[in-house]
Design a protein around this motif. Structure first.
Motif, PDB file in Angstrom:
ATOM      1  N   LEU A 260       0.851  -1.187   0.000  1.00 19.09           N
ATOM      2  CA  LEU A 260       0.000   0.000   0.000  1.00 19.09           C
ATOM      3  C   LEU A 260       0.883   1.231   0.000  1.00 19.09           C
ATOM      4  N   VAL A 261       0.644   2.116  -0.971  1.00 21.10           N
ATOM      5  CA  VAL A 261       1.463   3.318  -1.113  1.00 21.10           C
ATOM      6  C   VAL A 261       0.559   4.526  -1.270  1.00 21.10           C
ATOM      7  N   ASP A 262       1.129   5.702  -1.024  1.00 18.18           N
ATOM      8  CA  ASP A 262       0.419   6.954  -1.274  1.00 18.18           C
ATOM      9  C   ASP A 262       0.104   7.032  -2.766  1.00 18.18           C
ATOM     10  N   ALA A 263      -1.175   7.198  -3.109  1.00 20.77           N
ATOM     11  CA  ALA A 263      -1.548   7.233  -4.523  1.00 20.77           C
ATOM     12  C   ALA A 263      -0.857   8.373  -5.263  1.00 20.77           C
TER      13      ALA A 263
ATOM     14  N   ARG B  54      -7.740  14.589   2.857  1.00 24.18           N
ATOM     15  CA  ARG B  54      -8.041  13.264   2.330  1.00 24.18           C
ATOM     16  C   ARG B  54      -6.778  12.401   2.307  1.00 24.18           C
ATOM     17  N   THR B  55      -6.994  11.094   2.299  1.00 24.62           N
ATOM     18  CA  THR B  55      -5.915  10.132   2.112  1.00 24.62           C
ATOM     19  C   THR B  55      -6.312   9.200   0.982  1.00 24.62           C
ATOM     20  N   ALA B  56      -5.421   9.060   0.010  1.00 24.77           N
ATOM     21  CA  ALA B  56      -5.636   8.145  -1.112  1.00 24.77           C
ATOM     22  C   ALA B  56      -4.493   7.135  -1.122  1.00 24.77           C
ATOM     23  N   LEU B  57      -4.838   5.860  -1.072  1.00 24.70           N
ATOM     24  CA  LEU B  57      -3.855   4.783  -1.056  1.00 24.70           C
ATOM     25  C   LEU B  57      -4.069   3.875  -2.258  1.00 24.70           C
ATOM     26  N   ALA B  58      -2.965   3.437  -2.847  1.00 25.86           N
ATOM     27  CA  ALA B  58      -3.015   2.470  -3.936  1.00 25.86           C
ATOM     28  C   ALA B  58      -2.330   1.188  -3.490  1.00 25.86           C
TER      29      ALA B  58
END
Length: 289
Positions: free
Chosen positions: A149-152, A185-189
């Protein structure tokens, strides 16, 4: 009967904030900053009905690409219902989307009305809420088979946009860019060998923090994203709108301790678009699809 002072205009910045407040009063728990991404999607896609300059009703009719549209924010203020203002606004919104496949997420009490306008149900979205079990997982730790899981934001945006197209009928780059990067916001990929295998965004709201979209190639990836995102919510309380067309998702999140809130029906004016529903664990937005 409607009064002669009724007019329909485009929504400005203050109107979009008012629409958010009305949605909150309806119990929809919109994201605090959703309106900024909504404006990026289609600046002319939000309409306000006024009686003698007083806002009394609203609707969004957002165009995507050349062939798709989505209706949301269909609200009339309680004191002005049953007087014809809402239906006039509805007609203005649907006219703006004439000739396109149109989708919406209809609350239960309005679904019969939408059917009379040519909409047919494709699936139900069930809002699941609560604090998911197992929040001890570490961000960035391996999930399964080398998935991390990484910062998008660390990925090329074009890669994120191409991945999103598997789950939405048209490209929506301006909206997606704002949706994943607004403050707070937090977006994870989820990534394996340079490929995206999941994406999730959490945003603050007056009630439980909202998660959407939530895409994943495997239930383990979806669970890991959900838990990692929930660590950014006050008290870990989250809400996610899960399509019942993906029974794996509803079973997974129920097993993590989330409970049903309310439901809507995803409805379309024609054949449902070909989407990766098996990989959709949470829809992006009930207002814009």
């Amino acid at each position: 009967m409607t009064g002669t002072g009724f007019e329909i205009t485009g929504a400005g910045a203050a109107d979009l904030e008012l629409m958010r407040d009305w949605a909150e009063e309806e119990g929809w728990n919109p994201g605090d900053s959703d309106r900024f991404a909504f404006a990026a999607a289609d600046p002319e896609g939000f309409l306000i009905g006024r009686v003698d300059a007083e806002p009394v009703a609203c609707i969004s009719a957002v165009r995507y690409g050349a062939g798709f549209g989505f209706i949301g924010f269909y609200i009339a203020r309680p004191a002005f219902r049953g007087q014809g203002y809402g239906i006039r606004l509805w007609r203005a919104g649907t006219e703006r989307l004439r000739g396109r496949l149109v989708g919406l997420d209809g609350v239960v009490e309005q679904q019969d009305n939408y059917r009379t306008s040519g909409f047919r149900p494709a699936w139900n979205n069930i809002r699941l809420e609560g604090v998911p079990d197992g929040l001890g997982a570490l961000d960035g730790a391996p999930v399964r088979g080398g998935v991390e899981l990484v910062d998008a934001a660390s990925l090329p945006f074009g890669q994120l946009a191409a991945y999103d197209r598997r789950f939405f009928p048209e490209s929506r780059d301006a909206f997606l860019s704002a949706w994943t990067s607004l403050p707070g916001r937090t977006a994870l990929a989820a990534v394996r060998d340079g490929r995206i295998e999941g994406l999730g965004v959490i945003r603050p709201a007056a009630g439980p923090s909202r998660i959407g979209p939530l895409y994943a190639a495997h239930p383990d990836v979806a669970a890991a994203l959900l838990r990692a995102l929930a660590r950014h919510a006050p008290g870990g309380r989250i809400a996610v709108d899960v399509p019942d067309a993906n029974p794996t998702a509803t079973a997974l999140f129920a097993g993590l301790g989330l409970v049903p809130g309310f439901e809507t029906a995803r409805m379309y004016t024609g054949p449902p678009p070909a989407l990766d529903l098996a990989g959709t664990y949470g829809v992006t937005s009930l207002e814009l699809g």
